[in-house]
Motif scaffolding. Structure first.
Motif, PDB file in Angstrom:
ATOM      1  N   VAL A  26       0.834  -1.198   0.000  1.00  0.00           N
ATOM      2  CA  VAL A  26       0.000   0.000   0.000  1.00  0.00           C
ATOM      3  C   VAL A  26       0.870   1.250   0.000  1.00  0.00           C
ATOM      4  O   VAL A  26       2.075   1.204   0.261  1.00  0.00           O
ATOM      5  N   GLY A  27       0.221   2.393  -0.246  1.00  0.00           N
ATOM      6  CA  GLY A  27       0.954   3.632  -0.490  1.00  0.00           C
ATOM      7  C   GLY A  27       1.763   4.163   0.660  1.00  0.00           C
ATOM      8  O   GLY A  27       2.740   4.887   0.459  1.00  0.00           O
ATOM      9  N   SER A  28       1.393   3.834   1.902  1.00  0.00           N
ATOM     10  CA  SER A  28       2.130   4.355   3.054  1.00  0.00           C
ATOM     11  C   SER A  28       3.393   3.553   3.359  1.00  0.00           C
ATOM     12  O   SER A  28       4.166   3.925   4.244  1.00  0.00           O
ATOM     13  N   SER A  29       3.627   2.477   2.636  1.00  0.00           N
ATOM     14  CA  SER A  29       4.815   1.653   2.869  1.00  0.00           C
ATOM     15  C   SER A  29       6.077   2.447   2.560  1.00  0.00           C
ATOM     16  O   SER A  29       6.120   3.220   1.599  1.00  0.00           O
ATOM     17  N   LYS A  30       7.118   2.241   3.369  1.00  0.00           N
ATOM     18  CA  LYS A  30       8.365   2.998   3.221  1.00  0.00           C
ATOM     19  C   LYS A  30       9.372   2.227   2.365  1.00  0.00           C
ATOM     20  O   LYS A  30       9.724   1.096   2.678  1.00  0.00           O
ATOM     21  N   VAL A  31       9.813   2.870   1.291  1.00  0.00           N
ATOM     22  CA  VAL A  31      10.807   2.292   0.400  1.00  0.00           C
ATOM     23  C   VAL A  31      12.169   2.891   0.720  1.00  0.00           C
ATOM     24  O   VAL A  31      12.300   4.110   0.885  1.00  0.00           O
ATOM     25  N   ALA A  32      13.180   2.052   0.822  1.00  0.00           N
ATOM     26  CA  ALA A  32      14.540   2.537   1.049  1.00  0.00           C
ATOM     27  C   ALA A  32      15.105   3.053  -0.268  1.00  0.00           C
ATOM     28  O   ALA A  32      15.301   2.290  -1.211  1.00  0.00           O
ATOM     29  N   THR A  33      15.346   4.366  -0.345  1.00  0.00           N
ATOM     30  CA  THR A  33      15.955   4.976  -1.524  1.00  0.00           C
ATOM     31  C   THR A  33      17.277   5.616  -1.112  1.00  0.00           C
ATOM     32  O   THR A  33      17.561   5.784   0.075  1.00  0.00           O
ATOM     33  N   ARG A  34      18.051   6.011  -2.102  1.00  0.00           N
ATOM     34  CA  ARG A  34      19.344   6.630  -1.808  1.00  0.00           C
ATOM     35  C   ARG A  34      19.167   7.926  -1.018  1.00  0.00           C
ATOM     36  O   ARG A  34      20.054   8.361  -0.278  1.00  0.00           O
ATOM     37  N   GLU A  35      18.010   8.571  -1.156  1.00  0.00           N
ATOM     38  CA  GLU A  35      17.730   9.821  -0.447  1.00  0.00           C
ATOM     39  C   GLU A  35      17.067   9.586   0.899  1.00  0.00           C
ATOM     40  O   GLU A  35      16.660  10.527   1.568  1.00  0.00           O
ATOM     41  N   LEU A  43       6.338   8.132  -4.863  1.00  0.00           N
ATOM     42  CA  LEU A  43       7.343   7.833  -5.890  1.00  0.00           C
ATOM     43  C   LEU A  43       6.719   7.292  -7.173  1.00  0.00           C
ATOM     44  O   LEU A  43       7.445   7.034  -8.142  1.00  0.00           O
ATOM     45  N   ALA A  44       5.398   7.102  -7.185  1.00  0.00           N
ATOM     46  CA  ALA A  44       4.743   6.488  -8.342  1.00  0.00           C
ATOM     47  C   ALA A  44       5.059   7.252  -9.619  1.00  0.00           C
ATOM     48  O   ALA A  44       5.007   8.480  -9.668  1.00  0.00           O
ATOM     49  N   GLY A  45       5.427   6.502 -10.655  1.00  0.00           N
ATOM     50  CA  GLY A  45       5.765   7.093 -11.944  1.00  0.00           C
ATOM     51  C   GLY A  45       7.194   7.565 -12.058  1.00  0.00           C
ATOM     52  O   GLY A  45       7.603   8.063 -13.110  1.00  0.00           O
ATOM     53  N   GLN A  46       7.998   7.407 -11.004  1.00  0.00           N
ATOM     54  CA  GLN A  46       9.375   7.898 -11.008  1.00  0.00           C
ATOM     55  C   GLN A  46      10.376   6.758 -11.144  1.00  0.00           C
ATOM     56  O   GLN A  46      10.087   5.606 -10.833  1.00  0.00           O
ATOM     57  N   ASN A  47      11.566   7.112 -11.608  1.00  0.00           N
ATOM     58  CA  ASN A  47      12.721   6.216 -11.586  1.00  0.00           C
ATOM     59  C   ASN A  47      13.575   6.616 -10.391  1.00  0.00           C
ATOM     60  O   ASN A  47      13.978   7.779 -10.269  1.00  0.00           O
ATOM     61  N   VAL A  48      13.838   5.686  -9.486  1.00  0.00           N
ATOM     62  CA  VAL A  48      14.592   5.981  -8.274  1.00  0.00           C
ATOM     63  C   VAL A  48      15.624   4.891  -8.035  1.00  0.00           C
ATOM     64  O   VAL A  48      15.522   3.789  -8.581  1.00  0.00           O
ATOM     65  N   ALA A  49      16.626   5.201  -7.209  1.00  0.00           N
ATOM     66  CA  ALA A  49      17.603   4.196  -6.772  1.00  0.00           C
ATOM     67  C   ALA A  49      17.079   3.556  -5.502  1.00  0.00           C
ATOM     68  O   ALA A  49      16.867   4.236  -4.498  1.00  0.00           O
ATOM     69  N   VAL A  50      16.828   2.247  -5.537  1.00  0.00           N
ATOM     70  CA  VAL A  50      16.282   1.535  -4.386  1.00  0.00           C
ATOM     71  C   VAL A  50      17.322   0.565  -3.838  1.00  0.00           C
ATOM     72  O   VAL A  50      18.267   0.177  -4.525  1.00  0.00           O
ATOM     73  N   LEU A  51      17.119   0.169  -2.596  1.00  0.00           N
ATOM     74  CA  LEU A  51      18.020  -0.772  -1.943  1.00  0.00           C
ATOM     75  C   LEU A  51      17.601  -2.195  -2.289  1.00  0.00           C
ATOM     76  O   LEU A  51      16.503  -2.633  -1.936  1.00  0.00           O
ATOM     77  N   SER A  52      18.462  -2.897  -3.001  1.00  0.00           N
ATOM     78  CA  SER A  52      18.175  -4.276  -3.400  1.00  0.00           C
ATOM     79  C   SER A  52      19.268  -5.190  -2.862  1.00  0.00           C
ATOM     80  O   SER A  52      20.246  -4.738  -2.277  1.00  0.00           O
ATOM     81  N   MET A  53      19.091  -6.494  -3.070  1.00  0.00           N
ATOM     82  CA  MET A  53      20.119  -7.426  -2.611  1.00  0.00           C
ATOM     83  C   MET A  53      21.412  -7.223  -3.399  1.00  0.00           C
ATOM     84  O   MET A  53      21.401  -6.801  -4.556  1.00  0.00           O
ATOM     85  N   SER A  54      22.539  -7.512  -2.760  1.00  0.00           N
ATOM     86  CA  SER A  54      23.830  -7.339  -3.416  1.00  0.00           C
ATOM     87  C   SER A  54      24.156  -8.553  -4.273  1.00  0.00           C
ATOM     88  O   SER A  54      23.471  -9.576  -4.241  1.00  0.00           O
ATOM     89  N   GLY A  68      22.889  -4.412   1.377  1.00  0.00           N
ATOM     90  CA  GLY A  68      22.420  -4.380  -0.001  1.00  0.00           C
ATOM     91  C   GLY A  68      23.215  -3.429  -0.861  1.00  0.00           C
ATOM     92  O   GLY A  68      24.313  -2.987  -0.508  1.00  0.00           O
ATOM     93  N   THR A  69      22.646  -3.095  -2.012  1.00  0.00           N
ATOM     94  CA  THR A  69      23.283  -2.155  -2.929  1.00  0.00           C
ATOM     95  C   THR A  69      22.194  -1.340  -3.605  1.00  0.00           C
ATOM     96  O   THR A  69      21.016  -1.728  -3.631  1.00  0.00           O
ATOM     97  N   TRP A  70      22.569  -0.184  -4.147  1.00  0.00           N
ATOM     98  CA  TRP A  70      21.605   0.703  -4.808  1.00  0.00           C
ATOM     99  C   TRP A  70      21.470   0.325  -6.279  1.00  0.00           C
ATOM    100  O   TRP A  70      22.474   0.168  -6.970  1.00  0.00           O
ATOM    101  N   ARG A  71      20.237   0.187  -6.726  1.00  0.00           N
ATOM    102  CA  ARG A  71      19.977  -0.124  -8.133  1.00  0.00           C
ATOM    103  C   ARG A  71      18.788   0.703  -8.623  1.00  0.00           C
ATOM    104  O   ARG A  71      17.881   1.016  -7.854  1.00  0.00           O
ATOM    105  N   PRO A  72      18.771   1.043  -9.914  1.00  0.00           N
ATOM    106  CA  PRO A  72      17.643   1.821 -10.452  1.00  0.00           C
ATOM    107  C   PRO A  72      16.377   0.986 -10.521  1.00  0.00           C
ATOM    108  O   PRO A  72      16.414  -0.226 -10.766  1.00  0.00           O
ATOM    109  N   LYS A 339      15.702  -8.209  -9.193  1.00  0.00           N
ATOM    110  CA  LYS A 339      14.257  -8.334  -8.961  1.00  0.00           C
ATOM    111  C   LYS A 339      13.929  -8.230  -7.477  1.00  0.00           C
ATOM    112  O   LYS A 339      13.094  -8.972  -6.944  1.00  0.00           O
ATOM    113  N   SER A 340      14.586  -7.295  -6.780  1.00  0.00           N
ATOM    114  CA  SER A 340      14.374  -7.163  -5.342  1.00  0.00           C
ATOM    115  C   SER A 340      14.441  -5.699  -4.946  1.00  0.00           C
ATOM    116  O   SER A 340      15.064  -4.876  -5.617  1.00  0.00           O
ATOM    117  N   TRP A 341      13.810  -5.379  -3.816  1.00  0.00           N
ATOM    118  CA  TRP A 341      13.882  -4.042  -3.234  1.00  0.00           C
ATOM    119  C   TRP A 341      13.479  -4.149  -1.769  1.00  0.00           C
ATOM    120  O   TRP A 341      13.069  -5.205  -1.306  1.00  0.00           O
TER     121      TRP A 341
END
Length: 375
Positions: A26-35, A43-54, A68-72, A339-341
């Motif tokens: 759901v929309g209130s879920s927190k995504v780990a981004t570089r910022e 963030l809907a509709g955006q390209n962001v750097a997310v924390l995924s498995m290394s 993890g590591t940052w991936r687009p 395929k992870s975030w």
């Protein structure tokens, strides 16, 4: 807003148009981004750097590391779906959909939300940030916060300042950090080092979570140098009389790539005055998240390095999955390498997305990624 059936149902019944399978959260879920952590709906509709498995992780071989590591990634909204509340042992929660697929520690395949009870889900921390200008400001502020003092306002109304006196030999090396960044360092005849005329807020105010990841890594290092402890097992801890301070520190340290325990009571009474209550709380930092560079004094650094780091995984056990009774807009990050975030601190999988035509058997689905309409 139109309620969309679960992705698996849409796929099997041949719904026209863009299909979203295993829509997650759901929309209130927190995504780990570089910022920093952001609500996924923003963030809907955006390209962001997310924390995924290394690259060191391999879920098919059950090889996990919680750094993890940052991936687009591309963030999508898939309309409204029925949702389920996933409850974890730590108290964290994620509201997801029934068919969303998750990475778990023990399974060689991803598991759907409804199959998660009793499973351990990997917790992810960010990679160590750069030692930039923010980092060194954080270091100095951490040293002052941990071991500094303040003066009152002057008779003319000028705000007071922060200062530090360094007595112990092991901490003398910290003086060079202040000197490097233009602060006057004095060493008195008795060997006591002194740095003054620093911002009073460095001592009196705890930093904002909006500070950068580099700042928080530096603040942690400075605070540990001034007031932290490394025991003979190489375990790194911080102590504070205020549980809320350590709770706030947990969020900042996680932003900087360090997973911690919860703050727990270390003692209730004053050891020097048994009849006086003086609670002290302890926060332990996970060793696999730490780097020797985080320990700025030689004695602490040597203690840490003397013991090998044996465990590189933090996980959180799912204790319940409950239907919310609500249909809510759901969102996903599409990260096409692993395929992870990371959502609310735990690792999860991508949606499955496929633009399918009227005839289901002519479509091409790519689990975890976006199918090429021209293929």
């Amino acid at each position: 807003m139109k309620i969309i059936p679960g992705g698996g149902h849409s796929w099997k019944t041949g719904v026209k148009g863009l299909g979203f399978l295993s829509n997650p959260v759901v929309g209130s879920s927190k995504v780990a981004t570089r910022e920093g952590e952001r609500e996924i709906k923003d963030l809907a509709g955006q390209n962001v750097a997310v924390l995924s498995m290394s690259d060191t992780c391999n879920y098919a071989e059950r090889k996990w590391r919680s750094i993890g590591t940052w991936r687009p990634a591309r963030v999508i909204c898939a309309g409204e779906q029925d949702t389920y509340r996933v409850k974890f042992e730590s108290g964290r929660e994620v509201i997801s959909t029934a068919e969303h697929l998750w990475y778990t520690v023990r399974s060689r395949t991803k598991l759907a939300t409804l199959d998660l009870v009793g499973e351990k889900v990997p917790v992810m921390a960010a990679p160590r940030p750069a030692e930039d200008g923010d980092y060194w400001v954080g270091v100095m502020r951490g040293i002052i916060y941990g071991d500094g003092g303040t003066t009152g306002d002057t008779p003319t109304g000028e705000p007071g300042k922060a200062h530090i006196r360094i007595y112990a030999d092991e901490k003398r090396e910290l003086l060079s950090i202040f000197e490097k960044f233009g602060h006057r360092v004095q060493v008195h005849g008795d060997g006591v080092g002194y740095v003054g005329r620093l911002p009073r807020a460095w001592k009196r105010e705890f930093p904002s979570i909006e500070e950068s990841a580099s700042f928080w890594r530096g603040f942690m290092a400075g605070w540990l140098a001034a007031d932290g402890h490394v025991d003979k097992r190489g375990v790194v801890t911080l102590f504070n009389k205020n549980e809320s301070v350590l709770t706030d520190a947990r969020a900042g340290f996680l932003k900087a790539g360090v997973i911690t325990s919860v703050a727990i009571m270390h003692r209730q009474d004053n050891p020097f005055k048994p009849d006086e209550r003086a609670p002290l709380y302890r926060l332990s930092l996970r060793r696999f998240c730490m780097d020797p560079r985080d320990l700025l004094t030689l004695e602490k650094r040597e203690r840490f390095e003397a013991k090998p780091v044996r465990f590189v995984l933090e996980s959180d056990t799912v204790v319940a999955v409950e239907k919310t009774g609500l249909a809510e807009p759901v969102y996903c990050c599409l990260e096409n390498v692993t395929k992870s975030w990371t959502v609310n601190g735990v690792l999860t999988g991508n949606c499955h997305v496929a633009p399918w035509p009227e005839r289901l058997n002519t479509s091409r689905a790519q689990p975890g990624g976006i199918a090429d309409p021209e293929a």
